[in-house]
Design an enzyme around this catalytic site. Sequence first.
Site, PDB file in Angstrom:
ATOM      1  N   GLU A   1       0.728  -1.222  -0.067  1.00 24.77           N
ATOM      2  CA  GLU A   1      -0.053   0.033  -0.097  1.00 24.77           C
ATOM      3  C   GLU A   1       0.852   1.131   0.051  1.00 24.77           C
ATOM      4  O   GLU A   1       0.172   2.382   0.145  1.00 24.77           O
ATOM      5  CB  GLU A   1      -0.694  -0.109   1.176  1.00 24.77           C
ATOM      6  CG  GLU A   1      -1.769  -1.214   1.079  1.00 24.77           C
ATOM      7  CD  GLU A   1      -2.786  -1.229   2.263  1.00 24.77           C
ATOM      8  OE1 GLU A   1      -3.006  -0.380   3.107  1.00 24.77           O
ATOM      9  OE2 GLU A   1      -3.615  -2.356   2.131  1.00 24.77           O
TER      10      GLU A   1
ATOM     11  N   LYS B   1     -15.780  -1.505   2.605  1.00 27.28           N
ATOM     12  CA  LYS B   1     -14.935  -2.017   1.623  1.00 27.28           C
ATOM     13  C   LYS B   1     -15.765  -2.794   0.613  1.00 27.28           C
ATOM     14  O   LYS B   1     -16.536  -3.653   0.965  1.00 27.28           O
ATOM     15  CB  LYS B   1     -14.009  -3.112   1.817  1.00 27.28           C
ATOM     16  CG  LYS B   1     -12.728  -2.724   2.771  1.00 27.28           C
ATOM     17  CD  LYS B   1     -11.922  -3.833   3.153  1.00 27.28           C
ATOM     18  CE  LYS B   1     -10.780  -3.381   3.745  1.00 27.28           C
ATOM     19  NZ  LYS B   1      -9.753  -4.359   4.214  1.00 27.28           N
TER      20      LYS B   1
END
Length: 477
Positions: A255, A390
């Site tokens: 990330e 999500k």
Amino acid sequence: MALTTKPHHLQRSFLSPSRVSGERYLESAPSCLRFRRSGVQCSVVAKECRVKGVKARQIIDSRGNPTVEVDLITDDLYRSAVPSGASTGIYEALELRDGDKSVYGGKGVLQAIKNINELVAPKLIGVDVRNQADVDALMLELDGTPNKSKLGANAILGVSLSVCRAGAGAKGVPLYKHIQETSGTKELVMPVPAFNVINGGSHAGNSLAMQEFMILPVGATSFSEAFQMGSEVYHTLKGIIKTKYGQDACNVGDEGGFAPNVQDNREGLVLLIDAIEKAGYTGKIKIGMDVAASEFFMKDGRYDLNFKKQPNDGAHVLSAESLADLYREFIKDFPIVSIEDPFDQDDWSSWASLQSSVDIQLVGDDLLVTNPKRIAEAIKKQSCNALLLKVNQIGTVTESIQAALDSKAAGWGVMVSHRSGETEDNFIADLSVGLASGQIKTGAPCRSERLSKYNQLLRIEEELGNVRYAGEAFRSP
């Protein structure tokens, strides 16, 4: 050479993701497409609202694994790509993979692609894209399983995202505005970014058990200022890590955060404090953590903070009570405002015990998996006070919006989130603004698949002008 005037439809300014002429696409299906962006303006003539075609394909995500991309055609083409997680909750909707180890190590998604092209696409021809809930319900009925295992949540989501984009295009509004109208959100709000600047857990090859160490610029006055603050701390942190651990420690994880080879989670927090202070933002930037404790939960109910080294001597194994004490120490010693997944996804009692003893945000990710049923159970048990939203955990835009609304109704915070396996798709940026979630996490200010979301937020803020930044009120914007 004389310059010719572009056709009117190519001169228009658009913010949200790509589209081209649907008629032209259907006629020739060129491999290289000229895009224009959907959303900000609309012609006098109403746009076509009916689906004329759906085409799915296999593309590659930021970890080099296959994922699903879907083109939905009305008068224009609307394209979406599906993310994928590394640390996944066992209660997430099923991500359909081919399982053929000889092709992409079994991670291919050709069956999901086939399901879209052969099963879903024919059912959507002629459907009105403005009716998001109806389209999503149609796909859920076609799937007919509790966890979307027939079609695959990755197949369903790819279509659902493209339908949402097409709905915005048909209405001639930005994607975030369409989401606002669909969800009934009263005010658009720019979210506080939670930058994941130190990676551990399943996202990095170091010894850190806890997965994400984040900075939240709550003291900024705008998203653009928050992004500047986050970027400056990120680069300051890089310098500190390079000096202390060497150049190799500046390598980044999935990330975009740094992955220094440290095992002590407290040391990770000290690095953040040093970087924040050196960058000049003490008091304006707070700290968040994603522990992802399900990744190191043991069958006997304890937690192994040295789980990456197997076998090990057990010196770093803690009971749930001892782990909770560690969190309380962290909260006392550092400006921590948010902890995600501090315990296993089924360790409900430990969640509730910590929740009753601290006043910070406790975010449910693996615990909730963006599932309204799990959210309802957590509300009843008072296990956490925030949802990590999500879209690929649940599989449709409609269910994602409902999860956010249910959470807000309970007085919870909502943090919109990316996955560790991402693409250039920036849907969640518009989703965060449209839902007024107040907070978003989509990695470090590094790596293009992360910046595609942050850059979209910069564009949205620029277009909206005098729009409120959530700031200190990120939990209840």
